[in-house]
Design a protein around this motif. Structure first.
Motif, PDB file in Angstrom:
ATOM      1  N   ASN A  65     -20.969 -41.123 -11.489  1.00 15.45           N
ATOM      2  CA  ASN A  65     -20.242 -39.855 -11.495  1.00 15.45           C
ATOM      3  C   ASN A  65     -19.490 -39.586 -10.191  1.00 15.45           C
ATOM      4  O   ASN A  65     -18.793 -38.578 -10.074  1.00 15.45           O
ATOM      5  N   ALA A  66     -19.645 -40.462  -9.211  1.00 13.43           N
ATOM      6  CA  ALA A  66     -19.008 -40.258  -7.915  1.00 13.43           C
ATOM      7  C   ALA A  66     -17.494 -40.441  -8.000  1.00 13.43           C
ATOM      8  O   ALA A  66     -16.994 -41.309  -8.731  1.00 13.43           O
ATOM      9  N   ILE A  67     -16.767 -39.626  -7.253  1.00 14.36           N
ATOM     10  CA  ILE A  67     -15.323 -39.796  -7.166  1.00 14.36           C
ATOM     11  C   ILE A  67     -15.012 -41.044  -6.353  1.00 14.36           C
ATOM     12  O   ILE A  67     -15.896 -41.627  -5.722  1.00 14.36           O
ATOM     13  N   ILE A  68     -13.771 -41.436  -6.353  1.00 17.41           N
ATOM     14  CA  ILE A  68     -13.341 -42.620  -5.611  1.00 17.41           C
ATOM     15  C   ILE A  68     -13.393 -42.359  -4.104  1.00 17.41           C
ATOM     16  O   ILE A  68     -13.509 -41.223  -3.656  1.00 17.41           O
ATOM     17  N   GLY A  69     -13.284 -43.436  -3.327  1.00 15.67           N
ATOM     18  CA  GLY A  69     -13.159 -43.295  -1.889  1.00 15.67           C
ATOM     19  C   GLY A  69     -11.809 -42.662  -1.562  1.00 15.67           C
ATOM     20  O   GLY A  69     -10.775 -43.080  -2.094  1.00 15.67           O
ATOM     21  N   LEU A  70     -11.809 -41.642  -0.714  1.00 12.32           N
ATOM     22  CA  LEU A  70     -10.583 -40.905  -0.413  1.00 12.32           C
ATOM     23  C   LEU A  70      -9.820 -41.515   0.755  1.00 12.32           C
ATOM     24  O   LEU A  70     -10.415 -42.054   1.677  1.00 12.32           O
ATOM     25  N   GLU A  71      -8.507 -41.408   0.698  1.00  8.27           N
ATOM     26  CA  GLU A  71      -7.663 -41.872   1.794  1.00  8.27           C
ATOM     27  C   GLU A  71      -7.389 -40.697   2.723  1.00  8.27           C
ATOM     28  O   GLU A  71      -6.938 -39.638   2.291  1.00  8.27           O
ATOM     29  N   VAL A  72      -7.679 -40.877   3.999  1.00 10.49           N
ATOM     30  CA  VAL A  72      -7.541 -39.786   4.962  1.00 10.49           C
ATOM     31  C   VAL A  72      -6.200 -39.855   5.688  1.00 10.49           C
ATOM     32  O   VAL A  72      -5.507 -40.880   5.674  1.00 10.49           O
ATOM     33  N   ASN A  73      -5.853 -38.759   6.332  1.00  6.47           N
ATOM     34  CA  ASN A  73      -4.615 -38.670   7.107  1.00  6.47           C
ATOM     35  C   ASN A  73      -4.932 -38.037   8.461  1.00  6.47           C
ATOM     36  O   ASN A  73      -5.081 -36.822   8.566  1.00  6.47           O
ATOM     37  N   PHE A  74      -5.060 -38.861   9.489  1.00  5.66           N
ATOM     38  CA  PHE A  74      -5.400 -38.383  10.817  1.00  5.66           C
ATOM     39  C   PHE A  74      -4.209 -38.457  11.778  1.00  5.66           C
ATOM     40  O   PHE A  74      -4.389 -38.525  12.996  1.00  5.66           O
ATOM     41  N   SER A  75      -3.006 -38.423  11.235  1.00  6.28           N
ATOM     42  CA  SER A  75      -1.809 -38.570  12.061  1.00  6.28           C
ATOM     43  C   SER A  75      -1.639 -37.434  13.068  1.00  6.28           C
ATOM     44  O   SER A  75      -0.983 -37.603  14.104  1.00  6.28           O
ATOM     45  N   ALA A  76      -2.226 -36.276  12.786  1.00  4.18           N
ATOM     46  CA  ALA A  76      -2.082 -35.134  13.687  1.00  4.18           C
ATOM     47  C   ALA A  76      -3.087 -35.162  14.838  1.00  4.18           C
ATOM     48  O   ALA A  76      -3.019 -34.324  15.737  1.00  4.18           O
ATOM     49  N   ILE A  77      -4.006 -36.124  14.813  1.00  5.16           N
ATOM     50  CA  ILE A  77      -5.054 -36.201  15.835  1.00  5.16           C
ATOM     51  C   ILE A  77      -4.696 -37.254  16.877  1.00  5.16           C
ATOM     52  O   ILE A  77      -4.347 -38.383  16.527  1.00  5.16           O
ATOM     53  N   ASP A  78      -4.789 -36.900  18.153  1.00  4.27           N
ATOM     54  CA  ASP A  78      -4.589 -37.862  19.240  1.00  4.27           C
ATOM     55  C   ASP A  78      -5.967 -38.354  19.665  1.00  4.27           C
ATOM     56  O   ASP A  78      -6.662 -37.702  20.442  1.00  4.27           O
ATOM     57  N   PHE A  79      -6.366 -39.511  19.139  1.00  6.49           N
ATOM     58  CA  PHE A  79      -7.699 -40.024  19.408  1.00  6.49           C
ATOM     59  C   PHE A  79      -7.883 -40.496  20.844  1.00  6.49           C
ATOM     60  O   PHE A  79      -9.005 -40.812  21.244  1.00  6.49           O
ATOM     61  N   THR A  80      -6.812 -40.528  21.633  1.00  4.33           N
ATOM     62  CA  THR A  80      -6.932 -40.921  23.036  1.00  4.33           C
ATOM     63  C   THR A  80      -7.276 -39.745  23.934  1.00  4.33           C
ATOM     64  O   THR A  80      -7.623 -39.937  25.100  1.00  4.33           O
ATOM     65  N   GLN A  81      -7.156 -38.518  23.409  1.00  6.44           N
ATOM     66  CA  GLN A  81      -7.352 -37.323  24.216  1.00  6.44           C
ATOM     67  C   GLN A  81      -8.615 -36.563  23.807  1.00  6.44           C
ATOM     68  O   GLN A  81      -8.814 -36.238  22.641  1.00  6.44           O
ATOM     69  N   ARG A  82      -9.451 -36.268  24.783  1.00  2.00           N
ATOM     70  CA  ARG A  82     -10.710 -35.554  24.551  1.00  2.00           C
ATOM     71  C   ARG A  82     -10.474 -34.205  23.859  1.00  2.00           C
ATOM     72  O   ARG A  82     -11.185 -33.846  22.913  1.00  2.00           O
ATOM     73  N   ALA A  83      -9.496 -33.462  24.335  1.00  2.00           N
ATOM     74  CA  ALA A  83      -9.241 -32.132  23.797  1.00  2.00           C
ATOM     75  C   ALA A  83      -8.898 -32.191  22.308  1.00  2.00           C
ATOM     76  O   ALA A  83      -9.388 -31.383  21.512  1.00  2.00           O
ATOM     77  N   SER A  84      -8.056 -33.138  21.927  1.00  2.00           N
ATOM     78  CA  SER A  84      -7.648 -33.260  20.528  1.00  2.00           C
ATOM     79  C   SER A  84      -8.824 -33.666  19.646  1.00  2.00           C
ATOM     80  O   SER A  84      -9.032 -33.108  18.559  1.00  2.00           O
ATOM     81  N   VAL A  85      -9.611 -34.626  20.110  1.00  2.00           N
ATOM     82  CA  VAL A  85     -10.752 -35.104  19.332  1.00  2.00           C
ATOM     83  C   VAL A  85     -11.798 -34.009  19.154  1.00  2.00           C
ATOM     84  O   VAL A  85     -12.274 -33.754  18.043  1.00  2.00           O
TER      85      VAL A  85
END
Length: 237
Positions: A124-144
């Motif tokens: 009954n589980a839904i499929i694996g979802l595709e995420v969109n993290f384009s708005a997140i700057d993973f290099t910056q502590r504040a953004s994360v």
């Protein structure tokens, strides 16, 4: 209701001391695994939704009743697990050993939550979802950390809002166990951003109660970070 992106912006420039106490690593599956078997048996008795109807209506159909609520929680846990996995795999600039350890603990919890729901829901589980993290700057502590704060606060409010919609006592107990862990995460992240803000008026009301959101509100907010369109039209209300 505050806009999700506005809440992120409010903390983007707030940085202060970090908590030095580490979270105890533990798998959620170790203390909730037995419940998964029971939930799977109940879910197996429900009609399986293959998603085709939901797709025609405009997205992956979460389903109805308690199974729909479990899929709703599963979707949110997929989002959080993907986010923290990315954070740990690509640590932000200047991350300390303590912060990395804490965020790794949270990542491990979210991965366990995700896999718990996947196992419990089975077919009954839904499929694996595709995420969109384009708005997140993973290099910056504040953004994360701003994103982590927003996700954790959203998750807590989602479980709080879904509680009254759950019919099964077993499911309600499960939700209570998970939301308490999510609240611990939220408190930690808030104090990493600004010490002492773990339970301020942004999330706790005048009666000392945590805030709650409806599934519709939560899915609208989360949609900014999920590419896969989700249809929650059959969820209980």
């Amino acid at each position: 209701m505050k806009n999700f992106q506005q809440e992120d912006q409010e903390v983007l420039h707030k940085e202060s001391g970090i908590l030095t106490a580490t979270l105890q690593r533990r798998s959620f599956l170790q203390y909730a695994g037995a419940g998964a078997a029971g939930i799977a048996l109940i879910a197996a008795g429900c009609k399986k939704d293959d998603g085709s109807e939901g797709t025609r209506l405009g997205g992956v159909n979460l389903g109805s009743g308690d199974v729909g609520i479990l899929n709703y929680a599963y979707a949110l846990e997929q989002l959080e697990a993907a986010f923290y996995d990315a954070v740990v795999k690509t640590p932000y600039s200047g991350i300390t050993a303590t912060e990395l350890s804490l965020l790794t603990d949270i990542r491990d919890h979210e991965l366990a939550h995700r896999e718990f729901f996947k196992k419990a829901l089975a077919a009954n589980a839904i499929i694996g979802l595709e995420v969109n993290f384009s708005a997140i700057d993973f290099t910056q502590r504040a953004s994360v950390l701003a994103t982590a704060k927003a996700f954790e606060d959203l998750g807590v409010s989602a479980y709080n809002g879904a509680g009254k919609l759950i019919k099964s006592a077993d499911y309600l107990v499960l939700a209570g166990k998970i939301v308490s862990v999510e609240a611990r995460h939220a408190a930690l992240i808030r104090d990493l951003i600004e010490n002492g803000t773990f339970a301020n008026s942004e999330v706790i009301d005048a009666n000392g109660l945590d805030k709650a959101r409806t599934p519709s509100e939560v899915l609208t907010i989360a949609s900014a970070f999920i590419k896969t369109k989700i249809n929650g039209s059959n969820l209980p209300s």
